[in-house]
Design a protein around this motif. Structure first.
Motif, PDB file in Angstrom:
ATOM      1  N   ASP A 130       1.232 106.372  23.095  1.00 35.89           N
ATOM      2  CA  ASP A 130      -0.086 106.891  23.444  1.00 35.89           C
ATOM      3  C   ASP A 130      -1.166 105.825  23.334  1.00 35.89           C
ATOM      4  OD1 ASP A 130       1.079 109.365  23.814  1.00 35.89           O
ATOM      5  OD2 ASP A 130       0.600 110.076  21.804  1.00 35.89           O
ATOM      6  N   GLU A 131      -1.039 104.916  22.371  1.00 31.92           N
ATOM      7  CA  GLU A 131      -1.990 103.827  22.154  1.00 31.92           C
ATOM      8  C   GLU A 131      -1.250 102.501  22.290  1.00 31.92           C
ATOM      9  OE1 GLU A 131      -5.163 104.451  21.306  1.00 31.92           O
ATOM     10  OE2 GLU A 131      -5.168 106.478  20.457  1.00 31.92           O
ATOM     11  N   ASP A 179       4.623 113.121  22.129  1.00 34.71           N
ATOM     12  CA  ASP A 179       3.461 112.472  21.546  1.00 34.71           C
ATOM     13  C   ASP A 179       3.878 111.378  20.572  1.00 34.71           C
ATOM     14  OD1 ASP A 179       1.563 114.140  22.827  1.00 34.71           O
ATOM     15  OD2 ASP A 179       1.935 115.714  21.345  1.00 34.71           O
ATOM     16  N   LYS A 196      -2.364 113.395  29.954  1.00 26.81           N
ATOM     17  CA  LYS A 196      -1.005 112.974  30.237  1.00 26.81           C
ATOM     18  C   LYS A 196      -0.105 114.133  30.617  1.00 26.81           C
ATOM     19  CE  LYS A 196       1.009 113.113  25.611  1.00 26.81           C
ATOM     20  NZ  LYS A 196       1.647 112.324  24.560  1.00 26.81           N
TER      21      LYS A 196
END
Length: 260
Positions: free
Chosen positions: A116-117, A97, A91
């Motif tokens: 992120d997920e 993050d 990324k």
């Protein structure tokens, strides 16, 4: 697009969108190589009519992978999609993050998807940035995540409930950056997966705004997350995940699952 505005939008949408598309209109001939997401974001974007990767390069890139995990073999790769550049090198380094935190509990599933997920129950996630050579400014991120199948089903159910509950919008914070999401609306989108949910919303912060389209699809215990943003257009212009990107991603997952 100004650097400050671009940095602001990184906090609002998945960072891989900015590895896939540039904010200038400089034409960059395709070379068959994935763009470097740590370099100029403009390297993966080209004007309509820009040449696609050469047939030899595309054929080599599109050859089925025989090694790697099931998730790695399921993810999009350069050469899978004529007219698109696919980046798999990680990324944008300027992106914060973690998972964004929503100001409304009912909207937390929608905030999670921007992180992120797709949500904290994902076992593993691989993401790709997909830059269109057909439409200047269109950027797509495509991620595949492995789940326990029960968790994957629960994710889709939570997202459907959140889209219905959050039509008036919400805000979300990740790191020290906060963005607002307005006009959350369900959107029709055809997929071949077991079940899916699709919606649009307008992301805004510090005077910068853009419409975002998201599609999440469950195929067994795998979840596909597709996000589209048009950084070259006004916020009012429709952004949509290209059907061919969704179809190719689901096709790869289905082939890998059938192969065992």
């Amino acid at each position: 697009m100004r650097m400050k505005a671009r940095a602001t939008m990184v906090a609002l949408v998945p960072a891989l969108l900015f590895a896939a598309v540039g904010c200038s209109t400089t034409n960059t001939p395709a070379t068959g190589k994935a763009p470097d997401p740590k370099g100029s974001a403009g390297s993966a974007s080209a004007a309509p009519g820009a040449p696609a990767p050469s047939a030899a390069a595309a054929a080599g890139s599109a050859a089925p992978k025989t090694g790697g995990s099931r998730l790695e073999r399921s993810a999009l790769a350069q050469g899978d999609l004529p007219g698109y550049q696919v980046s798999d090198q990680g990324k944008n380094p300027n992106a914060p993050d973690g998972q964004p935190q929503a100001d409304k509990k009912a909207c937390q599933p929608l905030a999670d998807v921007m992180g992120d997920e797709p949500d904290p129950s994902a076992r593993e996630t691989l993401s790709r940035g997909v830059g269109s050579q057909k439409q200047v400014g269109l950027a797509v991120s495509a991620s595949v995540s492995s789940y326990a199948e029960s968790d994957a089903k629960a994710l889709i159910a939570r997202l459907k409930a959140a889209v219905a509950a959050c039509s008036t919008g919400f805000s979300a914070t990740v790191g020290k950056q906060t963005g607002a999401y307005r006009e959350v609306r369900p959107a029709e989108f055809r997929t071949s997966g077991d079940e899916s949910v699709s919606w649009t919303m307008t992301a805004a912060a510090q005077g910068v705004s853009a419409q975002v389209h998201l599609v999440l699809v469950r195929e067994g215990d795998t979840v596909v997350r597709l996000t589209a943003l048009n950084v070259a257009a006004a916020a009012q212009q429709k952004a949509q995940v290209p059907q061919e990107v969704a179809d190719k991603q689901l096709e790869k997952i289905q082939k890998v699952q059938q192969a065992g």
